[in-house]
Enzyme design. Structure first.
Site: not given
Lengths: 163, 577
Positions: B53, B115-116, B165, B472
């Site tokens: 993602e 969940f999630q 959802k 760096m």
């Protein structure tokens, strides 16, 4: 550093207060007190924040608040004439001997006794922050059990002519 | 359900069509499975499946930065949403217009540790321009319209739309609002005429003007207007990392980049000028060093669309709040051509005495690679860079001729940005080559996106400046921490060329300077898939010039001509601490 009273109108939406408080914490600004409630318009909440800071910090705070999409208006009342009040509830230890004096003090501050028990009384007072501070100082020798303060609410004064 | 009602998922797709979205970068999951079902029938919008993602968000950023359009992302709830956080923060810092759609668990489960589930609205509150949780399908179309409007107007930025959802499964009739009105959001474009007149007064009385231009110029598509102003005033232009390409790098008026690793002459010019015109720039600490000593001799004009940037770090004499292009359209006609012959001659002298330089040798110098890419592409490529030495050398040695050509993570400084951003850019820009500059550290963050690039036949040239170090950080440890190299060696690097081959891209590798040009030419011929070139460069090279953090131009270290001079520079750094 001067204390500033900032009045904010914000959409009365889920999470809107969080955006304001989150902005202060994320950018390291200080909040002395904050009070929230609905305004004359149901869809808008009025938030009153008292913050300390140098002028350029306060300027940033106001600009950053204005950037929030849900914030519709920000006014720094500090340089205007404004009325401010705070409400406090103080539960203080009391017995037969101290009760008269406590009642006298309460009267001087034009506050009310709203709860009483054999060992305590609860005083309700409104006024400026200084008045509330003074009341608390006067009550503290008696033994303060609990304090709840609302934080400052403020509105700009309407009449600006000479008194 | 009445017959003209459609589901939230279908409304979502219709809204994207109304917004003329071409690409949506994303990754499916449980909470958006219904949305993905509706997306299965999309015809005009291409969904690009990334492999992480974070890659999707950076790709959307690359697309947005290269094209000026809104980048669009869709991910699922919970981990899908939290994986977008770095990219969203990156877009917020660099003012990139994005709309990120996140799935959310059903409204009756929110707050249940379902969940999630993750509170992505809470998590992204301080790194978005605005965010929305949609709780009623009837609000969905309005919310999406508002999200695109907020993301793309004013100072652009990312907007998150969280879509539970059940909301997406329920139905409503669809109508897309023509416009949305938000009483708390009114971007101001035109600039106050009184302020513009004050600025004109200061500018017209200047003898040593400098334009200091930033990413706001790119965002408002005002490069031409800035160039015209510079030419009319005969004023040199110093560009920030985000502003590169505003003025062609090979023009006499270009000073290249200013700031910590800016050119010696741009920093000198800003220090010595009597009038600094800041345009779409925000006086960032990497530009100013010590803000109290920044450009101490100048009167300052500051044009920016974001009022909160005015006098935030450096006090200015005349602020103008407004969109750069709109303001310049009114300001430029009012200024007089300035007599700057002497000033430009002084700058030419500085350019001659203190050019950007490096010493070439048999071991490859990263600067040389960038310079050759510039020559082979005539400064016309779209170049993405990561963060660190690779980014600074890209900024210094690729003379960007066009705006929207240098895409890099400026504000947040995100490792792993360059490659997915190049993927997004390659979708948006098809008539110019896309070069992706990386370090050997950064390419390993989001290297999985090779699959995405190969799967879409994107002919990206991935340049790995492979010095075996987190360069760096190593440079700072070299200069400021007595060369105690703490965990910066990447000694166990994989064989990058083989990795590229394994993904189905073309992998090339060299460690010889005289092979750099032939290998780049070979790469430019491959147009059906990505090419990764692993350039094994000198290992302990430092980026110069350098103004150490919080210091001033007086402490600027130019590229050392010898080992002795480097030692002297280091002891000066020590002394100035």
């Amino acid at each position: 550093m001067k204390k500033h009273t900032i009045s904010i109108l914000v959409e009365n939406k889920f999470g809107a207060l969080n955006r304001i408080v989150g902005l202060f914490s994320a950018r390291g600004y200080n909040i002395d007190s904050i009070s929230v409630g609905t305004s004359e318009d149901d869809s808008v909440a009025r938030v009153t924040i008292v913050s300390k800071g140098d002028d350029d910090i306060i300027e940033q705070i106001i600009k950053q608040l204005n950037k929030l999409v849900d914030v519709t208006k920000v006014v720094d009342l500090t340089y205007d004439s404004f009325v401010e009040r705070e409400l406090v509830l103080v539960k203080v230890s009391a017995n037969r001997n101290t009760r008269p004096e406590l009642m006298q003090i309460s009267e001087i501050f034009r506050s009310k006794i709203i709860d009483i028990s054999p060992r305590s009384i609860t005083v309700e007072a409104t006024g400026s922050e200084q008045k509330v501070d003074a009341l608390i100082k006067m009550l503290s020798p008696f033994g303060i059990k609990e304090i709840a303060r609302t934080g400052r609410v403020a509105l700009k004064r309407e009449f600006e002519g000479a008194v | 359900m009445s017959t003209n009602e459609i589901t939230g998922a279908e409304i979502f797709v219709r809204c994207l069509m109304e917004e003329n979205v071409e690409y949506i970068f994303g990754y499916p999951g449980g909470a958006v499975i219904g949305v993905y079902d509706a997306m299965h029938d999309m015809s005009n919008i291409r969904h690009i499946l990334t492999r992480h993602e974070q890659g999707a968000v950076h790709a959307a950023e690359g697309y947005a930065k290269a094209t000026g359009k809104v980048g669009v992302v869709i991910v699922t709830s919970g981990p899908g949403a939290t994986n977008t956080v770095t990219g969203i923060a990156d877009a917020h810092m660099d003012s990139v217009p994005l709309v990120v759609f996140t799935g959310q668990v059903a409204t009756n489960l929110i707050g249940n540790d379902a969940f999630q589930e993750a509170d992505i609205i809470g998590i992204t509150r301080s790194i978005t321009k605005h965010n929305f949780l949609v709780t009623d399908v009837r609000d969905l179309a309005w919310t999406i319209k508002a999200a695109f409007y907020i993301a793309s107007t004013g100072r652009p930025g990312p907007v998150v739309v969280d879509m539970p959802k059940d909301v997406m499964a329920s139905t409503a009739s669809f109508s897309y609002p023509k416009e949305v009105k938000l009483r708390g959001y009114r971007p101001f474009y035109f600039g106050h005429m009184g302020q513009i007149n004050k600025a004109v007064e200061i500018i017209n009385s200047s003898k040593k003007p400098v334009l200091y231009v930033g990413g706001g110029v790119i965002n408002s598509n005002a490069a031409k207007e800035v160039y015209n102003l510079a030419k009319k005033l005969n004023a040199p232009v110093a560009m920030t990392l985000m502003g590169l390409g505003s003025v062609p790098g090979d023009d006499r008026l270009s000073l290249g980049m200013l700031g910590m690793h800016g050119t010696w002459f741009s920093n000198m010019a800003v220090d010595q000028c009597d009038c600094l015109i800041a345009i779409g720039a925000r006086f960032d600490d990497r530009v100013t060093g010590n803000p109290r000593m920044f450009s101490p001799n100048s009167r300052k004009v500051h044009i920016d669309i974001d009022p909160s940037q005015i006098s935030k770090n450096v006090k200015v004499d005349v602020p103008i709040v407004g969109d750069v292009r709109h303001v310049l359209e009114r300001l430029t006609p009012l200024v007089q051509p300035l007599e700057t012959t002497q000033w430009l001659a002084q700058i030419d002298e500085w350019k001659k005495e203190h050019p950007l330089r490096y010493e070439n040798g048999p071991e490859i110098r990263a600067q040389y690679i960038i310079e050759k890419i510039y020559e082979l592409t005539d400064g016309q490529a779209v170049v993405t860079a990561d963060v660190g030495q690779n980014q600074m050398w890209a900024a210094q040695f690729y003379g960007f001729k066009n705006p929207r050509s240098f895409l890099t993570s400026g504000g947040l400084g995100t490792m792993g940005f360059s490659f997915p951003a190049a993927i997004g850019a390659a979708f948006g820009v098809t008539d110019r080559p896309v070069f992706c500059i990386n370090g050997d550290g950064g390419i390993q963050m989001n290297i999985q996106e090779l699959t995405t690039a190969v799967g879409n036949n994107l002919p990206i040239k991935i340049i790995v400046l492979d010095n075996g170090y987190l360069g760096m950080v190593r440079q700072w440890q070299d200069l400021f921490y007595k060369k105690r190299y703490s965990h910066v060696s990447l000694g166990s690097n994989p064989d990058f060329a083989k990795i590229a081959d394994a993904f189905g891209a073309k992998g090339l590798v060299t460690d010889k300077t005289d092979e750099v040009v032939p290998i780049l030419k070979e790469a430019l011929k491959i147009n059906d898939r990505p090419v990764l070139i692993d350039f094994k460069t000198t290992t302990e090279d430092n980026v110069f010039p350098m103004i150490p953090s919080g210091k001033t131009v007086a402490q600027m270290i130019d590229y050392p001509k010898s080992v002795e001079e480097l030692k002297m520079s280091k002891s000066r750094v020590e002394a100035s601490k």
